[in-house]
Design a protein around this motif. Structure first.
Motif, PDB file in Angstrom:
ATOM      1  N   TYR A  30      18.911   2.644  27.108  1.00 58.89           N
ATOM      2  CA  TYR A  30      19.879   3.700  27.409  1.00 58.89           C
ATOM      3  C   TYR A  30      20.520   4.267  26.145  1.00 58.89           C
ATOM      4  CZ  TYR A  30      19.478   2.037  32.167  1.00 58.89           C
ATOM      5  OH  TYR A  30      18.974   1.680  33.384  1.00 58.89           O
ATOM      6  N   TYR A  31      20.713   3.384  25.153  1.00 64.62           N
ATOM      7  CA  TYR A  31      21.373   3.810  23.914  1.00 64.62           C
ATOM      8  C   TYR A  31      20.825   2.955  22.789  1.00 64.62           C
ATOM      9  CZ  TYR A  31      25.191   5.582  21.009  1.00 64.62           C
ATOM     10  OH  TYR A  31      25.930   6.208  20.038  1.00 64.62           O
ATOM     11  N   ILE A  61      29.264  -0.122  19.556  1.00 64.61           N
ATOM     12  CA  ILE A  61      28.397   0.997  19.226  1.00 64.61           C
ATOM     13  C   ILE A  61      29.151   1.824  18.191  1.00 64.61           C
ATOM     14  CG2 ILE A  61      27.266   0.997  21.486  1.00 64.61           C
ATOM     15  CD1 ILE A  61      28.969   3.410  22.245  1.00 64.61           C
ATOM     16  N   PRO A  62      28.459   2.682  17.447  1.00 69.18           N
ATOM     17  CA  PRO A  62      29.167   3.461  16.424  1.00 69.18           C
ATOM     18  C   PRO A  62      30.341   4.248  17.016  1.00 69.18           C
ATOM     19  CG  PRO A  62      26.808   3.683  16.155  1.00 69.18           C
ATOM     20  CD  PRO A  62      27.031   2.938  17.444  1.00 69.18           C
ATOM     21  N   GLY A  63      31.545   3.950  16.551  1.00 69.79           N
ATOM     22  CA  GLY A  63      32.734   4.671  16.985  1.00 69.79           C
ATOM     23  C   GLY A  63      33.412   4.123  18.216  1.00 69.79           C
ATOM     24  N   ASN A  64      32.829   3.153  18.898  1.00 71.44           N
ATOM     25  CA  ASN A  64      33.413   2.621  20.127  1.00 71.44           C
ATOM     26  C   ASN A  64      33.121   1.141  20.300  1.00 71.44           C
ATOM     27  OD1 ASN A  64      34.703   4.784  21.596  1.00 71.44           O
ATOM     28  ND2 ASN A  64      32.668   5.684  21.829  1.00 71.44           N
ATOM     29  N   THR A  65      33.995   0.485  21.056  1.00 73.63           N
ATOM     30  CA  THR A  65      33.751  -0.871  21.517  1.00 73.63           C
ATOM     31  C   THR A  65      33.844  -0.840  23.032  1.00 73.63           C
ATOM     32  OG1 THR A  65      34.700  -1.846  19.533  1.00 73.63           O
ATOM     33  CG2 THR A  65      34.531  -3.267  21.446  1.00 73.63           C
ATOM     34  N   LEU A  66      32.776  -1.249  23.694  1.00 76.07           N
ATOM     35  CA  LEU A  66      32.732  -1.260  25.153  1.00 76.07           C
ATOM     36  C   LEU A  66      32.974  -2.685  25.637  1.00 76.07           C
ATOM     37  CD1 LEU A  66      29.459   0.828  25.567  1.00 76.07           C
ATOM     38  CD2 LEU A  66      31.794   1.672  25.385  1.00 76.07           C
ATOM     39  N   ILE A  67      33.815  -2.826  26.651  1.00 77.47           N
ATOM     40  CA  ILE A  67      34.127  -4.153  27.179  1.00 77.47           C
ATOM     41  C   ILE A  67      33.902  -4.157  28.684  1.00 77.47           C
ATOM     42  CG2 ILE A  67      35.921  -5.897  27.498  1.00 77.47           C
ATOM     43  CD1 ILE A  67      37.204  -4.841  24.916  1.00 77.47           C
ATOM     44  N   ALA A  68      33.205  -5.172  29.153  1.00 77.81           N
ATOM     45  CA  ALA A  68      32.986  -5.346  30.588  1.00 77.81           C
ATOM     46  C   ALA A  68      33.334  -6.783  30.945  1.00 77.81           C
ATOM     47  CB  ALA A  68      31.547  -5.044  30.954  1.00 77.81           C
ATOM     48  N   LYS A  69      34.172  -6.949  31.968  1.00 75.29           N
ATOM     49  CA  LYS A  69      34.546  -8.287  32.422  1.00 75.29           C
ATOM     50  C   LYS A  69      34.286  -8.363  33.916  1.00 75.29           C
ATOM     51  CE  LYS A  69      38.372 -11.546  32.759  1.00 75.29           C
ATOM     52  NZ  LYS A  69      39.777 -11.811  32.498  1.00 75.29           N
ATOM     53  N   VAL A  83      26.595  -5.842  32.933  1.00 72.11           N
ATOM     54  CA  VAL A  83      25.609  -4.972  32.294  1.00 72.11           C
ATOM     55  C   VAL A  83      25.591  -3.605  32.979  1.00 72.11           C
ATOM     56  CG1 VAL A  83      23.126  -4.645  31.879  1.00 72.11           C
ATOM     57  CG2 VAL A  83      24.198  -6.828  31.335  1.00 72.11           C
ATOM     58  N   ASP A  84      25.709  -3.582  34.304  1.00 75.13           N
ATOM     59  CA  ASP A  84      25.794  -2.296  35.022  1.00 75.13           C
ATOM     60  C   ASP A  84      27.020  -1.511  34.583  1.00 75.13           C
ATOM     61  OD1 ASP A  84      23.467  -2.758  36.413  1.00 75.13           O
ATOM     62  OD2 ASP A  84      24.473  -3.441  38.244  1.00 75.13           O
ATOM     63  N   SER A  85      28.130  -2.200  34.399  1.00 76.42           N
ATOM     64  CA  SER A  85      29.355  -1.547  33.934  1.00 76.42           C
ATOM     65  C   SER A  85      29.158  -0.962  32.534  1.00 76.42           C
ATOM     66  CB  SER A  85      30.504  -2.554  33.933  1.00 76.42           C
ATOM     67  OG  SER A  85      31.645  -2.005  33.342  1.00 76.42           O
ATOM     68  N   LEU A  86      28.498  -1.707  31.656  1.00 79.72           N
ATOM     69  CA  LEU A  86      28.221  -1.211  30.309  1.00 79.72           C
ATOM     70  C   LEU A  86      27.299   0.006  30.343  1.00 79.72           C
ATOM     71  CD1 LEU A  86      27.779  -4.563  28.363  1.00 79.72           C
ATOM     72  CD2 LEU A  86      29.651  -2.923  28.107  1.00 79.72           C
ATOM     73  N   LYS A  87      26.309  -0.001  31.244  1.00 76.05           N
ATOM     74  CA  LYS A  87      25.412   1.156  31.383  1.00 76.05           C
ATOM     75  C   LYS A  87      26.211   2.401  31.734  1.00 76.05           C
ATOM     76  CE  LYS A  87      21.360  -1.202  33.182  1.00 76.05           C
ATOM     77  NZ  LYS A  87      20.609  -1.455  34.401  1.00 76.05           N
ATOM     78  N   GLN A  89      29.386   2.960  31.174  1.00 73.49           N
ATOM     79  CA  GLN A  89      30.213   3.341  30.025  1.00 73.49           C
ATOM     80  C   GLN A  89      29.389   4.073  28.969  1.00 73.49           C
ATOM     81  OE1 GLN A  89      32.916   0.252  28.508  1.00 73.49           O
ATOM     82  NE2 GLN A  89      32.578  -0.862  30.417  1.00 73.49           N
ATOM     83  N   ILE A  90      28.176   3.588  28.713  1.00 73.18           N
ATOM     84  CA  ILE A  90      27.296   4.227  27.729  1.00 73.18           C
ATOM     85  C   ILE A  90      26.925   5.638  28.192  1.00 73.18           C
ATOM     86  CG2 ILE A  90      24.942   4.167  26.780  1.00 73.18           C
ATOM     87  CD1 ILE A  90      25.283   1.089  26.600  1.00 73.18           C
ATOM     88  N   GLU A  91      26.579   5.783  29.469  1.00 78.26           N
ATOM     89  CA  GLU A  91      26.213   7.104  29.988  1.00 78.26           C
ATOM     90  C   GLU A  91      27.391   8.074  29.902  1.00 78.26           C
ATOM     91  OE1 GLU A  91      24.585   6.250  33.833  1.00 78.26           O
ATOM     92  OE2 GLU A  91      22.717   5.501  32.978  1.00 78.26           O
TER      93      GLU A  91
END
Length: 99
Positions: A30-31, A61-69, A83-87, A89-91
């Motif tokens: 995805y990224y 990722i460049p410029g961001n930190t993604l967090i999923a709990k 992982v679905d939550s991160l997907k 967020q990335i999209e």
């Protein structure tokens, strides 16, 4: 992508670690500019009984930190949800950059 796995107050078995690596490496489809991911596994306890399995994934990722709990009865299920939550967020980040 570098993946670091931490298990708090227990030892995660090799099959669980392999499952995490497989799921997180799919995020690169995805990224492709993911720097690294930190995975923290813990047990939510009620008195002495284990209630839920908690997974926190922090992905840089460049410029961001993604967090999923996420938490559920099984680590595999919690990992899938995170992982679905991160997907998602990335999209969301990709669509914002495209505008």
């Amino acid at each position: 992508m570098k993946i670091q796995i931490q298990a708090l107050h227990f030892n995660a078995d090799q099959s669980l670690k392999e499952f995490i690596n497989k799921k997180l490496s799919k995020l690169e489809t995805y990224y492709d500019r993911i720097i690294d991911s930190d995975v923290i596994l813990s047990l939510e306890q009620l008195n002495t009984q284990v209630k839920d399995k908690v997974v926190v994934i922090k992905t840089n990722i460049p410029g961001n930190t993604l967090i999923a709990k996420e938490k559920s009865k099984k680590f595999e299920e919690s990992i899938d949800l995170a992982v679905d939550s991160l997907k998602r967020q990335i999209e969301k980040i990709k669509t914002k950059k495209a505008e």
